[in-house]
Design an enzyme around this catalytic site. Structure first.
Site, PDB file in Angstrom:
ATOM      1  N   GLY A  56     -43.609  25.289  33.911  1.00 22.56           N
ATOM      2  CA  GLY A  56     -44.726  25.919  33.204  1.00 22.56           C
ATOM      3  C   GLY A  56     -44.655  27.426  33.276  1.00 22.56           C
ATOM      4  O   GLY A  56     -45.673  28.111  33.423  1.00 22.56           O
ATOM      5  N   ALA A  57     -43.442  27.972  33.141  1.00 23.71           N
ATOM      6  CA  ALA A  57     -43.221  29.404  33.368  1.00 23.71           C
ATOM      7  C   ALA A  57     -43.378  30.246  32.109  1.00 23.71           C
ATOM      8  O   ALA A  57     -43.117  31.448  32.141  1.00 23.71           O
ATOM      9  CB  ALA A  57     -41.823  29.624  33.953  1.00 23.71           C
ATOM     10  N   ASN A  58     -43.792  29.653  31.000  1.00 24.48           N
ATOM     11  CA  ASN A  58     -43.873  30.422  29.765  1.00 24.48           C
ATOM     12  C   ASN A  58     -45.192  31.185  29.617  1.00 24.48           C
ATOM     13  O   ASN A  58     -45.314  32.065  28.766  1.00 24.48           O
ATOM     14  CB  ASN A  58     -43.694  29.509  28.550  1.00 24.48           C
ATOM     15  CG  ASN A  58     -44.777  28.446  28.465  1.00 24.48           C
ATOM     16  OD1 ASN A  58     -44.735  27.500  29.240  1.00 24.48           O
ATOM     17  ND2 ASN A  58     -45.727  28.593  27.557  1.00 24.48           N
ATOM     18  N   GLY A  60     -49.307  32.301  31.679  1.00 26.09           N
ATOM     19  CA  GLY A  60     -50.234  32.279  32.813  1.00 26.09           C
ATOM     20  C   GLY A  60     -49.592  32.563  34.153  1.00 26.09           C
ATOM     21  O   GLY A  60     -48.695  33.404  34.296  1.00 26.09           O
ATOM     22  N   ILE A  61     -50.062  31.831  35.164  1.00 20.93           N
ATOM     23  CA  ILE A  61     -49.578  32.013  36.529  1.00 20.93           C
ATOM     24  C   ILE A  61     -48.070  31.828  36.611  1.00 20.93           C
ATOM     25  O   ILE A  61     -47.366  32.599  37.266  1.00 20.93           O
ATOM     26  CB  ILE A  61     -50.289  31.020  37.474  1.00 20.93           C
ATOM     27  CG1 ILE A  61     -51.770  31.366  37.577  1.00 20.93           C
ATOM     28  CG2 ILE A  61     -49.647  31.040  38.851  1.00 20.93           C
ATOM     29  CD1 ILE A  61     -52.574  30.329  38.345  1.00 20.93           C
ATOM     30  N   GLY A  62     -47.573  30.787  35.944  1.00 22.13           N
ATOM     31  CA  GLY A  62     -46.149  30.472  36.013  1.00 22.13           C
ATOM     32  C   GLY A  62     -45.261  31.621  35.562  1.00 22.13           C
ATOM     33  O   GLY A  62     -44.219  31.897  36.158  1.00 22.13           O
ATOM     34  N   SER A 185     -55.261  22.923  43.829  1.00 21.11           N
ATOM     35  CA  SER A 185     -56.522  23.601  43.521  1.00 21.11           C
ATOM     36  C   SER A 185     -57.555  23.201  44.557  1.00 21.11           C
ATOM     37  O   SER A 185     -57.485  22.112  45.139  1.00 21.11           O
ATOM     38  CB  SER A 185     -57.003  23.200  42.118  1.00 21.11           C
ATOM     39  OG  SER A 185     -58.350  23.589  41.918  1.00 21.11           O
ATOM     40  N   TYR A 212     -58.350  15.909  36.195  1.00 23.34           N
ATOM     41  CA  TYR A 212     -57.664  17.075  36.748  1.00 23.34           C
ATOM     42  C   TYR A 212     -57.882  17.140  38.259  1.00 23.34           C
ATOM     43  O   TYR A 212     -56.936  17.330  39.032  1.00 23.34           O
ATOM     44  CB  TYR A 212     -58.177  18.348  36.086  1.00 23.34           C
ATOM     45  CG  TYR A 212     -57.593  19.620  36.661  1.00 23.34           C
ATOM     46  CD1 TYR A 212     -56.314  20.045  36.309  1.00 23.34           C
ATOM     47  CD2 TYR A 212     -58.321  20.403  37.557  1.00 23.34           C
ATOM     48  CE1 TYR A 212     -55.770  21.206  36.828  1.00 23.34           C
ATOM     49  CE2 TYR A 212     -57.786  21.565  38.086  1.00 23.34           C
ATOM     50  CZ  TYR A 212     -56.517  21.961  37.715  1.00 23.34           C
ATOM     51  OH  TYR A 212     -55.978  23.111  38.250  1.00 23.34           O
TER      52      TYR A 212
END
Length: 337
Positions: A56-58, A60-62, A185, A212
């Site tokens: 998920g590096a594309n 936000g946090i990633g 989380s 979630y």
């Protein structure tokens, strides 16, 4: 009596000033909390010669995690679902860091087939893996059943990362001190484990965040059991809470909820860059060298997870279920002998 009447018009003004002062104080407190106690820019650790994967590096946090690792001269693999968005992130990280050893590889954690294809490609290309950040997750996903017969949220947020991690363990053992970071989380404290959810049955109705929360609890239990299985391997695993962060994770919620969330977030939530700090801390800091099985809060401190997340019997049960549903061959789990 006349004197008190004289000051009546000032009372609303005084009230407004008090409210303003309180708001300013609260804002400053939140800003100070958002600063954290550990700062990536003050950490001199260099990752030259090391390889990292960030899911998920594309965005936000990633993306900020991947950018920090690239800034430290690591070979960084962006594991993303979208070729277009992942390609943009790859080019942007290269531009910002001057590190051209940043590469996009396609991965959809909701698909066990995609996970296996990704790992197959990685094993052909890489001789070692030093850092694995399981960051990719979805919230508010429409609870459909995947083509593999799995509930979408659990497949995306737990089963995919579970399979990915286990299939990569052999590569990680080639490193002297590899680190796995599972982005969980504080919402794991609201989570529950219901076996029926794994195949999309008995799903909570009218509770958009419930699944979630459940998967974040699974991340915690997975971390606990994996830690037990990694003794004497040189591989550590920890879970982190990034804080309440302004990211795209709510993109699957309705528009009104996203607008409200974003308006509140402008004043009180962390930015994606700030939210990446606790994960970077686990991935690179000297303080976390050799530390395993811990839950790191958003201020980079070790904290206790919920009692349910500490349930060893439940962690073992979840592992067995996950192993069965992902078709994981026990010979490839990377368990220590």
């Amino acid at each position: 009596m006349e004197l008190s009447l004289l000051f009546l018009p000032l009372r609303p003004l005084t009230s407004h000033l008090v409210c303003l002062a309180v708001s300013v104080v609260l804002f400053l407190i939140v800003k100070l909390q958002r600063r954290g106690r550990w700062r990536p820019r003050e950490c001199p650790v260099d990752l030259n010669g090391k390889t990292a994967i960030v899911t998920g590096a594309n965005t936000g946090i990633g993306r900020y995690i991947a950018q920090d690792l690239a800034q430290r001269n690591a070979r960084v693999i962006l594991a993303c679902r979208s070729l277009e968005r992942g390609g943009r992130a790859e080019r942007e990280i290269r531009r910002r860091t001057g590190n051209n050893n940043v590469h996009l590889r396609i991965l959809d954690t909701s698909s066990m087939e995609s996970v296996r294809k990704f790992v197959e490609q990685i094993k052909k290309e890489e001789k070692r893996l030093d850092i694995l950040v399981n960051n990719a997750a979805g919230s508010g996903l429409k609870e459909t059943i995947t083509s593999e017969g799995l509930g979408l949220s659990i497949a995306t947020n737990h089963l995919g990362p579970f399979l990915l991690t286990n299939l990569l363990l052999d590569l990680m053992k080639c490193s002297q001190s590899a680190r796995i970071v599972n982005v969980s989380s504080m919402n794991h404290k609201k989570g529950k484990i219901d076996i029926r959810h794994f195949k999309g049955e008995n799903l909570p109705r009218f509770q958009v965040a419930a699944m979630y929360n459940n998967t974040k609890l699974m991340n915690m239990l997975f971390t606990r059991e994996l830690c037990n299985r990694l003794h004497h391997t040189g591989v550590t695993v920890n879970a982190v809470h990034p804080g309440v962060v302004m990211t795209e994770i709510l993109r699957d919620y309705n528009l009104l909820l996203r607008i409200i969330f974003n308006l509140i977030g402008i004043f009180f939530f962390k930015s994606s860059e700030e939210g990446a700090v606790s994960t970077i801390y686990c991935a690179v800091s000297k303080e976390m060298e050799g530390v395993s099985g811990k839950y790191i809060d958003s201020d980079c401190s070790v904290t206790l997870p919920s009692p349910t997340a500490q349930d060893q019997a439940l962690a073992k049960k979840l592992w067995d279920i996950s192993e069965s549903l992902t078709g994981l061959d026990k010979r490839t789990t990377g368990e220590s002998s």
